[in-house]
Design a protein around this motif. Structure first.
Motif, PDB file in Angstrom:
ATOM      1  N   LEU A   1       0.837  -1.204   0.000  1.00 37.21           N
ATOM      2  CA  LEU A   1       0.000   0.000   0.000  1.00 37.21           C
ATOM      3  C   LEU A   1       0.875   1.259   0.000  1.00 37.21           C
ATOM      4  N   LYS A   2       1.950   1.232   0.769  1.00 35.43           N
ATOM      5  CA  LYS A   2       2.863   2.379   0.795  1.00 35.43           C
ATOM      6  C   LYS A   2       3.537   2.564  -0.563  1.00 35.43           C
TER       7      LYS A   2
ATOM      8  N   GLU B   1       1.344   7.304  -6.724  1.00 33.22           N
ATOM      9  CA  GLU B   1       0.063   7.892  -7.111  1.00 33.22           C
ATOM     10  C   GLU B   1       0.175   9.400  -7.281  1.00 33.22           C
ATOM     11  N   ASN B   2      -0.407   9.903  -8.354  1.00 36.08           N
ATOM     12  CA  ASN B   2      -0.389  11.343  -8.618  1.00 36.08           C
ATOM     13  C   ASN B   2      -1.764  11.999  -8.525  1.00 36.08           C
TER      14      ASN B   2
ATOM     15  N   TYR C   1      -5.418   7.206   0.118  1.00 35.37           N
ATOM     16  CA  TYR C   1      -4.331   6.434   0.724  1.00 35.37           C
ATOM     17  C   TYR C   1      -3.963   6.999   2.099  1.00 35.37           C
ATOM     18  N   GLU C   2      -3.903   8.306   2.215  1.00 35.45           N
ATOM     19  CA  GLU C   2      -3.610   8.928   3.507  1.00 35.45           C
ATOM     20  C   GLU C   2      -4.651   8.530   4.544  1.00 35.45           C
TER      21      GLU C   2
ATOM     22  N   GLN D   1      -5.381   2.798   9.779  1.00 37.68           N
ATOM     23  CA  GLN D   1      -4.561   1.749  10.377  1.00 37.68           C
ATOM     24  C   GLN D   1      -3.924   2.210  11.688  1.00 37.68           C
ATOM     25  N   GLU D   2      -3.487   3.454  11.714  1.00 37.70           N
ATOM     26  CA  GLU D   2      -2.910   4.001  12.952  1.00 37.70           C
ATOM     27  C   GLU D   2      -3.931   3.991  14.083  1.00 37.70           C
ATOM     28  N   LEU D   3      -5.149   4.414  13.775  1.00 43.20           N
ATOM     29  CA  LEU D   3      -6.191   4.479  14.793  1.00 43.20           C
ATOM     30  C   LEU D   3      -6.630   3.083  15.243  1.00 43.20           C
TER      31      LEU D   3
END
Length: 297
Positions: free
Chosen positions: A30-31, A37-38, A46-47, A53-55
């Motif tokens: 994913l990263k 990606e533009n 994506y952000e 995922q962090e949460l």
């Protein structure tokens, strides 16, 4: 029995963990896709995925509200000490994970139309077995089969004259019709065999292959690459909102087939591809291959 309780507790913890933390290779892929990606909207999506995922980790909650129907693919040695108790261990682990993780209640009894509220039901969780002669190890792949990523699933039997071009067309027809429903970028599993049942099973097994590994058959690997390029060119992008990449990977698993037919099946995994792999030894020590940071506490 102490050993039964130990394995049950670890499997309950591991199933719950797999619903919160993505496999290492999926996160890395994913990263990689995000860095290429533009499109502004795709970059924002994506952000959002990474923030999600962090949460999930911070709040100790599943990364997607649909924690799926739980499935286990078991490759068990004939000498594994708990082979006779394993089905009950896995069923109990799902019951515990449902309460402790927690997992959404996704087991509805067919025809009776009621939710058991436990994530277990008739033949659920699904358990698929392979027995390994002479071994005392037990390898278990766990999978959360969500509604969205299950929706594109399809299988059929082709006339032999359609050839492998027919296989490619079959897959592309599904991707252009239902691919966006499965929350791209997708893992696309393709099974090719004689009969629809074997092809379907192979297409699900294909989802467990680590990303970046290809079919050992040169022609099959080439077809994987052709399909990956073709699906990316559709432009589904993350969450189907458009972008450069539509797949995390395309995996083909195959068996020999009858000369008169080509059976093909497709299964997909969403961007939140919640598969996990754990290998148990005969002394009930274990190794997790999919999530380097997993620890049982």
């Amino acid at each position: 029995m102490e050993n039964v309780e130990k394995m049950t507790a670890v499997m309950a913890s591991f199933v719950g963990y797999s619903g919160k933390i993505l496999p290492d290779d999926v996160t890395a892929k994913l990263k990689e896709l995000a860095s290429k990606e533009n499109a502004p909207l795709a970059k924002t999506i994506y952000e959002t995925m990474f923030k999600n995922q962090e949460l999930a980790k911070e709040l100790n909650r599943p990364s997607c509200q649909d924690t799926g129907a739980i499935q286990f693919f078991v490759k068990c040695g004939a000498k594994f000490p708990l082979i006779g108790e394993l089905e009950q261990i896995l069923r109990e682990s799902v019951l515990r994970a449902t309460k402790e993780a927690p997992l959404r209640h996704n087991s509805v009894e067919t025809f009776d139309e009621y939710n058991t509220g436990k994530n277990v039901g008739k033949d659920v969780p699904s358990i698929f077995w392979e027995i390994v002669p002479g071994s005392d190890k037990c390898e278990i792949d766990t999978y959360m089969a969500g509604g969205g990523c299950t929706l594109p699933g399809k299988a059929g039997v082709l006339m032999p004259g359609m050839g492998y071009e027919g296989v490619v067309k079959f897959v592309m027809d599904i991707m252009t019709s239902y691919g966006l429903n499965a929350c791209p970028p997708l893992v696309v599993g393709v099974g090719v065999a004689t009969s629809i049942d074997v092809a379907s099973l192979l297409s699900k097994k294909a989802l467990f292959r680590p990303l970046g590994k290809h079919n050992p058959n040169e022609r099959a690997a080439k077809t994987e690459k052709l399909l990956e390029d073709g699906i990316n060119k559709i432009g589904l992008g993350p969450q189907g909102m458009g972008g450069a990449s539509s797949v995390l990977g395309v995996h083909i698993e195959n068996s020999a087939r009858h000369p008169s037919v080509i059976a093909v099946a497709v299964n997909t995994g969403c961007w939140s591809h919640r598969r996990a792999n754990i290998v148990w030894n005969g002394d009930l020590s274990f190794t997790v291959t999919s999530h380097k940071d997993y620890k049982y506490e």
